[in-house]
Motif scaffolding. Sequence first.
Motif, PDB file in Angstrom:
ATOM      1  N   TRP A   1       4.153  -0.878  -1.164  1.00 16.37           N
ATOM      2  CA  TRP A   1       3.708  -0.634  -2.537  1.00 16.37           C
ATOM      3  C   TRP A   1       4.143   0.772  -2.928  1.00 16.37           C
ATOM      4  O   TRP A   1       4.139   1.694  -2.103  1.00 16.37           O
ATOM      5  CB  TRP A   1       2.189  -0.751  -2.625  1.00 16.37           C
TER       6      TRP A   1
ATOM      7  N   GLY B   1       4.194  -1.241  -8.186  1.00 15.54           N
ATOM      8  CA  GLY B   1       4.130  -2.610  -7.737  1.00 15.54           C
ATOM      9  C   GLY B   1       4.468  -2.746  -6.274  1.00 15.54           C
ATOM     10  O   GLY B   1       4.702  -1.760  -5.576  1.00 15.54           O
ATOM     11  N   ASP B   2       4.513  -4.004  -5.852  1.00 12.63           N
ATOM     12  CA  ASP B   2       4.809  -4.297  -4.461  1.00 12.63           C
ATOM     13  C   ASP B   2       6.091  -5.120  -4.373  1.00 12.63           C
ATOM     14  O   ASP B   2       6.771  -5.347  -5.369  1.00 12.63           O
ATOM     15  CB  ASP B   2       3.633  -5.013  -3.791  1.00 12.63           C
TER      16      ASP B   2
END
Length: 163
Positions: free
Chosen positions: A104, A121-122
């Motif tokens: 992340w 985000g991931d």
Amino acid sequence: MTVRAIRLFGDPVLRSPSDAVGDIDDGVRSLVQDLLDTVELPGRAGVAAPQIGVGLRAFSYNIDGDIGYILNPVLVEVRGDAEPVGEGCLSVPGLWHDALRHPWARVVGIDLDGEEVVLEGDGLLAQALQHETDHLDGRLFLDRLPPETRRVAMREVRESDWF
């Protein structure tokens, strides 16, 4: 539409830390458009300004059809232990190896209006944020490889038809 040529491993611009974007003028607006046009091609998750020969802190991204850009990005947070993730780079064509990346990430910068932009985000987005900010710091994904894998990758570079 101006799709710019990608600079390849060995070009000094790829190993030089990028300067911050100062005044947002027509040159910066043109750079952003070129970054967006260049990242739109299939198979591209991100393009950093140094990859098109410009030593400024800017990159574009194309993650699952979400295309955008950020100026003066700073990687402000990562989460989770770095883990090996399959990765390649337009500036090192034909190579694919597991680079160490956090699962992340968050990047903060600005847009063409000087307004704050936060990208976080991931998965592929996290990987792209780390990869592109590395470019702006003069690093390549090869620098994130474990030593033995890096030796193999460097041999692949030397034996490639583009080097």
